[in-house]
Scaffold this active site. Structure first.
Site, PDB file in Angstrom:
ATOM      1  N   THR A  17      -4.645   0.609  12.437  1.00  0.00           N
ATOM      2  CA  THR A  17      -5.652  -0.359  11.999  1.00  0.00           C
ATOM      3  C   THR A  17      -5.179  -1.041  10.713  1.00  0.00           C
ATOM      4  O   THR A  17      -4.338  -0.501   9.989  1.00  0.00           O
ATOM      5  CB  THR A  17      -7.012   0.322  11.796  1.00  0.00           C
ATOM      6  OG1 THR A  17      -6.860   1.434  10.916  1.00  0.00           O
ATOM      7  CG2 THR A  17      -7.569   0.806  13.121  1.00  0.00           C
ATOM      8  N   THR A  73      -6.107  -2.053   7.392  1.00  0.00           N
ATOM      9  CA  THR A  73      -6.067  -1.502   6.034  1.00  0.00           C
ATOM     10  C   THR A  73      -5.292  -0.199   5.991  1.00  0.00           C
ATOM     11  O   THR A  73      -4.540   0.065   5.046  1.00  0.00           O
ATOM     12  CB  THR A  73      -7.498  -1.286   5.498  1.00  0.00           C
ATOM     13  OG1 THR A  73      -8.183  -2.542   5.488  1.00  0.00           O
ATOM     14  CG2 THR A  73      -7.493  -0.709   4.097  1.00  0.00           C
ATOM     15  N   CYS A  74      -5.457   0.616   7.016  1.00  0.00           N
ATOM     16  CA  CYS A  74      -4.760   1.904   7.069  1.00  0.00           C
ATOM     17  C   CYS A  74      -3.243   1.720   7.091  1.00  0.00           C
ATOM     18  O   CYS A  74      -2.501   2.446   6.421  1.00  0.00           O
ATOM     19  CB  CYS A  74      -5.207   2.687   8.294  1.00  0.00           C
ATOM     20  SG  CYS A  74      -6.992   2.929   8.403  1.00  0.00           S
ATOM     21  N   SER A  75      -2.779   0.739   7.865  1.00  0.00           N
ATOM     22  CA  SER A  75      -1.342   0.543   8.048  1.00  0.00           C
ATOM     23  C   SER A  75      -0.697  -0.267   6.927  1.00  0.00           C
ATOM     24  O   SER A  75       0.474  -0.076   6.626  1.00  0.00           O
ATOM     25  CB  SER A  75      -1.076  -0.157   9.383  1.00  0.00           C
ATOM     26  OG  SER A  75      -1.462   0.652  10.474  1.00  0.00           O
ATOM     27  N   LEU A 121      -2.071   4.127   3.896  1.00  0.00           N
ATOM     28  CA  LEU A 121      -0.960   5.031   4.176  1.00  0.00           C
ATOM     29  C   LEU A 121       0.306   4.686   3.395  1.00  0.00           C
ATOM     30  O   LEU A 121       0.917   5.583   2.782  1.00  0.00           O
ATOM     31  CB  LEU A 121      -0.671   5.046   5.683  1.00  0.00           C
ATOM     32  CG  LEU A 121       0.601   5.777   6.117  1.00  0.00           C
ATOM     33  CD1 LEU A 121       0.536   7.249   5.753  1.00  0.00           C
ATOM     34  CD2 LEU A 121       0.842   5.595   7.605  1.00  0.00           C
TER      35      LEU A 121
END
Length: 245
Positions: free
Chosen positions: A47, A49-51, A55
């Site tokens: 997703t 923001t996560c990527s 992270l």
């Protein structure tokens, strides 16, 4: 959402995981007992923001966390083991341990399971981070209860500054290069010899061109080096800067 889990032991669950293309299991006890652990949880692998942010910054700062006594940095998401394995490979996040909470057992027991049915995601984890010492949650940074996917407090910098408020962060270095450029090679060697890690942005890959270089740097030659957002220039300028330090 609240910080009610602070001072409590982490949920005791068993996670089915994939290692070396085989099914294995890892328990909460194996992950947290007799260790200092930073865990950050997020809504989903791959997703935006996560990527792009959550992270990568934890991966970037993981060595600094370990200098401050953190034994392992864990990324947890309510995704299946195959998805988490593929995401780890895609992100090249070699400093992070990926734990799939596919059934949501850990996330549910810690009070962070939320419905994302409106997005077609089903049940997922709310975004948060926590510091765990010998299986006990010392600190949690839980994103505020707002619509959408807030990302305000569970970032790596916030957690690191909680652990050590006056910590010195490593410089963030980016350089534009092109294949076969000897000055680019010289710049990379200079950075490596002076202990800088860097992000390399290669012209000719992923649609990057001289137009990109000109738009971002205002220059038409490679390399172009940025340190903490400041344009240093080419290899000669970098060499002069390194000589001053």
């Amino acid at each position: 959402m609240s910080n009610s889990a602070e001072g409590k032991k982490v949920p005791q669950v068993t996670f089915p995981i994939r290692r070396d293309n085989e099914w294995q299991s890892v328990t909460s006890n194996e992950l947290f007992a007799d260790q200092t652990v930073v865990l950050f949880a997020l809504p989903g692998a791959f997703t935006p923001t996560c990527s792009s942010t959550h992270l990568p910054r934890y991966n970037e700062l993981a060595p600094v966390f370990k200098e401050q006594g953190v034994d392992r940095v864990i990324c947890l998401s309510v995704n299946d083991p195959f998805v988490m394995q593929a995401w780890a490979e895609d992100q090249h996040a070699e400093n992070i341990e990926f734990i799939p909470d596919g059934n949501g057992d850990f996330t549910r027991d810690i009070g962070m399971l939320v419905s994302k049915n409106d997005l077609g995601f089903g049940d997922r984890s709310w975004r948060y981070s926590m510091l765990v010492k010998n299986g006990v949650i010392e600190k949690m940074f839980v994103e505020p209860d707002k619509p959408g996917d807030p990302f305000e407090v569970s970032d790596a910098d916030t957690m690191l500054h909680y652990i050590k408020p006056d910590v010195t962060l490593p410089a963030r270095v980016s350089l534009f290069t092109k294949p076969g450029c000897p000055h680019c090679t010289r710049a990379k060697t200079l950075l490596q010899e002076n202990g800088y890690k860097y992000e390399e942005i290669k012209l000719g890959s992923a649609g990057l061109s001289y137009s990109t270089l000109q738009a971002v740097t205002g220059k038409g030659t490679t390399p172009q080096i940025f340190i903490d957002g400041q344009l240093i220039g080419g290899a000669d300028e970098l060499e002069a800067l390194m000589a001053e330090r």
